[in-house]
Scaffold this motif. Structure first.
Motif, PDB file in Angstrom:
ATOM      1  N   MET A   9       0.802  -5.154  -4.386  1.00 14.53           N
ATOM      2  CA  MET A   9       2.223  -4.894  -4.279  1.00 14.53           C
ATOM      3  C   MET A   9       2.855  -4.834  -5.671  1.00 14.53           C
ATOM      4  O   MET A   9       2.557  -5.651  -6.536  1.00 14.53           O
ATOM      5  N   LYS A  10       3.745  -3.845  -5.858  1.00 11.94           N
ATOM      6  CA  LYS A  10       4.412  -3.665  -7.149  1.00 11.94           C
ATOM      7  C   LYS A  10       5.906  -3.965  -7.088  1.00 11.94           C
ATOM      8  O   LYS A  10       6.514  -4.313  -8.099  1.00 11.94           O
ATOM      9  N   CYS A  11       6.502  -3.823  -5.925  1.00 14.00           N
ATOM     10  CA  CYS A  11       7.948  -4.008  -5.810  1.00 14.00           C
ATOM     11  C   CYS A  11       8.308  -5.490  -5.768  1.00 14.00           C
ATOM     12  O   CYS A  11       7.447  -6.342  -5.501  1.00 14.00           O
ATOM     13  N   PRO A  12       9.553  -5.836  -6.019  1.00 12.93           N
ATOM     14  CA  PRO A  12       9.989  -7.234  -5.899  1.00 12.93           C
ATOM     15  C   PRO A  12       9.768  -7.747  -4.479  1.00 12.93           C
ATOM     16  O   PRO A  12       9.967  -7.026  -3.492  1.00 12.93           O
ATOM     17  N   LEU A  13       9.379  -9.013  -4.385  1.00 11.97           N
ATOM     18  CA  LEU A  13       9.041  -9.645  -3.114  1.00 11.97           C
ATOM     19  C   LEU A  13       9.811 -10.954  -2.955  1.00 11.97           C
ATOM     20  O   LEU A  13       9.843 -11.772  -3.875  1.00 11.97           O
ATOM     21  N   LEU A  14      10.431 -11.146  -1.786  1.00 10.43           N
ATOM     22  CA  LEU A  14      11.061 -12.422  -1.443  1.00 10.43           C
ATOM     23  C   LEU A  14      10.426 -12.925  -0.155  1.00 10.43           C
ATOM     24  O   LEU A  14      10.454 -12.249   0.876  1.00 10.43           O
ATOM     25  N   ILE A  15       9.874 -14.147  -0.221  1.00  9.06           N
ATOM     26  CA  ILE A  15       9.246 -14.787   0.931  1.00  9.06           C
ATOM     27  C   ILE A  15      10.132 -15.938   1.392  1.00  9.06           C
ATOM     28  O   ILE A  15      10.518 -16.795   0.591  1.00  9.06           O
ATOM     29  N   ASN A  16      10.454 -15.951   2.674  1.00 16.14           N
ATOM     30  CA  ASN A  16      11.200 -17.058   3.277  1.00 16.14           C
ATOM     31  C   ASN A  16      10.355 -17.651   4.395  1.00 16.14           C
ATOM     32  O   ASN A  16       9.748 -16.914   5.177  1.00 16.14           O
ATOM     33  N   HIS A  17      10.348 -18.989   4.483  1.00 12.02           N
ATOM     34  CA  HIS A  17       9.573 -19.630   5.548  1.00 12.02           C
ATOM     35  C   HIS A  17      10.131 -21.021   5.797  1.00 12.02           C
ATOM     36  O   HIS A  17      10.599 -21.687   4.868  1.00 12.02           O
ATOM     37  N   GLY A  18      10.081 -21.451   7.048  1.00  6.95           N
ATOM     38  CA  GLY A  18      10.515 -22.794   7.396  1.00  6.95           C
ATOM     39  C   GLY A  18       9.415 -23.807   7.157  1.00  6.95           C
ATOM     40  O   GLY A  18       8.256 -23.587   7.535  1.00  6.95           O
ATOM     41  N   ALA A  19       9.776 -24.947   6.552  1.00  5.51           N
ATOM     42  CA  ALA A  19       8.783 -25.969   6.227  1.00  5.51           C
ATOM     43  C   ALA A  19       8.144 -26.574   7.473  1.00  5.51           C
ATOM     44  O   ALA A  19       7.009 -27.063   7.425  1.00  5.51           O
ATOM     45  N   ASP A  20       8.869 -26.559   8.597  1.00  9.36           N
ATOM     46  CA  ASP A  20       8.365 -27.159   9.831  1.00  9.36           C
ATOM     47  C   ASP A  20       8.033 -26.110  10.890  1.00  9.36           C
ATOM     48  O   ASP A  20       8.007 -26.425  12.086  1.00  9.36           O
ATOM     49  N   ASP A  21       7.773 -24.906  10.464  1.00  4.00           N
ATOM     50  CA  ASP A  21       7.451 -23.821  11.392  1.00  4.00           C
ATOM     51  C   ASP A  21       6.203 -24.197  12.192  1.00  4.00           C
ATOM     52  O   ASP A  21       5.136 -24.431  11.624  1.00  4.00           O
ATOM     53  N   PHE A  22       6.335 -24.265  13.529  1.00  5.59           N
ATOM     54  CA  PHE A  22       5.195 -24.626  14.366  1.00  5.59           C
ATOM     55  C   PHE A  22       4.567 -23.397  15.021  1.00  5.59           C
ATOM     56  O   PHE A  22       3.628 -23.525  15.801  1.00  5.59           O
ATOM     57  N   ILE A  23       5.078 -22.200  14.704  1.00  6.03           N
ATOM     58  CA  ILE A  23       4.533 -20.972  15.276  1.00  6.03           C
ATOM     59  C   ILE A  23       3.639 -20.250  14.272  1.00  6.03           C
ATOM     60  O   ILE A  23       2.511 -19.865  14.590  1.00  6.03           O
ATOM     61  N   VAL A  24       4.141 -20.044  13.056  1.00  5.98           N
ATOM     62  CA  VAL A  24       3.329 -19.466  11.982  1.00  5.98           C
ATOM     63  C   VAL A  24       3.218 -20.504  10.874  1.00  5.98           C
ATOM     64  O   VAL A  24       4.229 -21.031  10.396  1.00  5.98           O
ATOM     65  N   LEU A  30       0.796  -1.222   0.000  1.00  9.37           N
ATOM     66  CA  LEU A  30       0.000   0.000   0.000  1.00  9.37           C
ATOM     67  C   LEU A  30       0.829   1.273   0.000  1.00  9.37           C
ATOM     68  O   LEU A  30       0.296   2.360   0.166  1.00  9.37           O
ATOM     69  N   ASP A  31       2.149   1.137  -0.171  1.00 10.07           N
ATOM     70  CA  ASP A  31       3.022   2.308  -0.236  1.00 10.07           C
ATOM     71  C   ASP A  31       4.031   2.103  -1.357  1.00 10.07           C
ATOM     72  O   ASP A  31       4.937   1.272  -1.252  1.00 10.07           O
ATOM     73  N   ASP A  32       3.873   2.847  -2.430  1.00  8.52           N
ATOM     74  CA  ASP A  32       4.712   2.662  -3.612  1.00  8.52           C
ATOM     75  C   ASP A  32       6.153   3.120  -3.422  1.00  8.52           C
ATOM     76  O   ASP A  32       6.992   2.924  -4.306  1.00  8.52           O
ATOM     77  N   ARG A  33       6.470   3.710  -2.291  1.00  9.63           N
ATOM     78  CA  ARG A  33       7.854   4.119  -2.047  1.00  9.63           C
ATOM     79  C   ARG A  33       8.761   2.928  -1.743  1.00  9.63           C
ATOM     80  O   ARG A  33       9.989   3.053  -1.810  1.00  9.63           O
ATOM     81  N   VAL A  34       8.185   1.789  -1.401  1.00  6.61           N
ATOM     82  CA  VAL A  34       8.976   0.612  -1.041  1.00  6.61           C
ATOM     83  C   VAL A  34       9.575  -0.007  -2.301  1.00  6.61           C
ATOM     84  O   VAL A  34       8.854  -0.379  -3.230  1.00  6.61           O
ATOM     85  N   ALA A  35      10.905  -0.125  -2.322  1.00  6.78           N
ATOM     86  CA  ALA A  35      11.608  -0.617  -3.514  1.00  6.78           C
ATOM     87  C   ALA A  35      11.762  -2.131  -3.519  1.00  6.78           C
ATOM     88  O   ALA A  35      11.999  -2.725  -4.580  1.00  6.78           O
TER      89      ALA A  35
END
Length: 368
Positions: free
Chosen positions: A301-316, A242-247
């Motif tokens: 979202m318009k800027c490049p996005l990288l998502i990282n997550h653990g396969a066995d995450d028991f919290i999220v 929601l903020d296009d300033r984010v690169a």
């Protein structure tokens, strides 16, 4: 994930986080292990008692070092005391007066550390609505002039600006990128002292922080990235959408829906989430948290996005990463860290060295 407490994932994750902070000068591994040796599994009273004892001992050493004018030793000691006081209060109920007392001691020790000798972290005040939000600005290393790219770093349900400084910031600044951590609504002193609770429209406090960064003469306003850890994966994704300033947007753990992916998925965090949103009952908490969703948002979202997550995450829930990735329409990448390579725990807690390298090299490429 290595389980220090073999049958207790949440406690073992906190041990891993402490070790990661120790590697970044926020604690000492041997001091941690000496305290842990006196804490039986699930003995909450011992957890508070032994971490308080450790914090008080290290604080006394720091005070003695000040008296002897050994300011480097004192500074290091106060930082470690900050971490141990913060750890002592972690499992206490928010209605327990000892929680705020230990948290106040933690911030006091951090402030003393930062006041000794050359300031390590520039404390900033971010104008927001009718008050200010605290943060810390860390300049890019090795850069003597000009405007540097910057990363705005946002914590989650139980992290705040001071703690984030020991969760990868030095790894970012080494890459020629400045970093600012912030404590927003629902976090740290902002919720405890100012009583500003978390809110679904987190683009507002993030926007205020970007406003502040834009005004700095040492920041390149065209190269401002946004990073969020854990529940901060919701905050950062919403801000970047929601903020296009984010690169560029980096999710150090995704969170698509705070209700589905966190509150319902990990019951031990329910009381904390209820508290940070200012709810008086579980039903009210569920109602408030139902509005913390990226549905109908992340596709903007318009800027490049990288998502990282653990396969066995028991919290999220790992499903948070999949849902975020599926709905994003921007240039996007996703890495689900597997147990075979390590990094499958919450926010890659069992492989932070490699996760930091992967994430922050991506940031450097996006901001080059």
């Amino acid at each position: 994930m290595f389980m220090y407490y073999p049958n207790n994932g949440p406690w073992s994750f906190l041990v891993q986080r402490l070790i990661d902070e120790a590697v970044q000068d926020g604690a000492d591994v041997n001091e941690c292990f000496r305290a842990l040796a006196r804490i039986p599994d699930k003995d909450f009273a011992a957890w508070h008692r032994e971490w308080m004892s450790t914090a008080e001992h290290i604080e006394r050493l720091a005070k003695d070092a000040v008296r002897k004018d050994h300011l480097v030793t004192a500074k290091d000691g106060y930082i470690r005391a900050f971490t141990y006081y913060r750890t002592a209060q972690f499992w206490l109920d928010h209605a327990d007066s000892r929680k705020d007392a230990a948290f106040t001691k933690a911030l006091d020790c951090f402030g003393k550390a930062n006041s000794l000798g050359q300031t390590s972290y520039e404390r900033v005040k971010i104008p927001f609505e009718r008050t200010t939000l605290p943060g810390y600005f860390c300049p890019a290393q090795g850069r003597k002039r000009g405007r540097a790219p910057v990363v705005l770093y946002v914590g989650g349900a139980d992290t705040f600006a001071e703690q984030l400084l020991f969760m990868g910031v030095s790894r970012i600044t080494r890459r020629g990128i400045s970093c600012m951590t912030m404590t927003g609504p629902g976090q740290g002193e902002v919720v405890r002292v100012k009583k500003l609770y978390s809110r679904p429209d987190y683009e507002k406090p993030i926007g205020a922080a970007l406003d502040y960064l834009e005004r700095r003469k040492d920041v390149n306003p065209k190269k401002m990235a946004l990073m969020g850890v854990s529940m901060g994966g919701y905050y950062a994704a919403r801000g970047a959408s929601l903020d296009d300033r984010v690169a560029a947007c980096l999710l150090f753990g995704a969170c698509y829906s705070a209700l589905d992916d966190l509150y319902d998925y990990f019951p031990p965090i329910r009381s904390s989430l209820q508290w940070i949103v200012g709810a008086k009952s579980p039903d009210e908490a569920r109602d408030k948290l139902s509005k913390f969703t990226l549905k109908g948002v992340v596709d903007k979202m318009k800027c490049p996005l990288l998502i990282n997550h653990g396969a066995d995450d028991f919290i999220v829930s790992p499903a948070a990463a999949q849902k975020t990735y599926a709905e994003a329409r921007c240039p996007k990448e996703m890495r689900i860290w597997q147990a075979e390579e390590s990094g499958s725990a919450h926010c890659m807690g069992d492989n932070r060295a490699q996760a930091y390298a992967y994430m922050f090299d991506w940031l450097a490429d996006q901001l080059s």
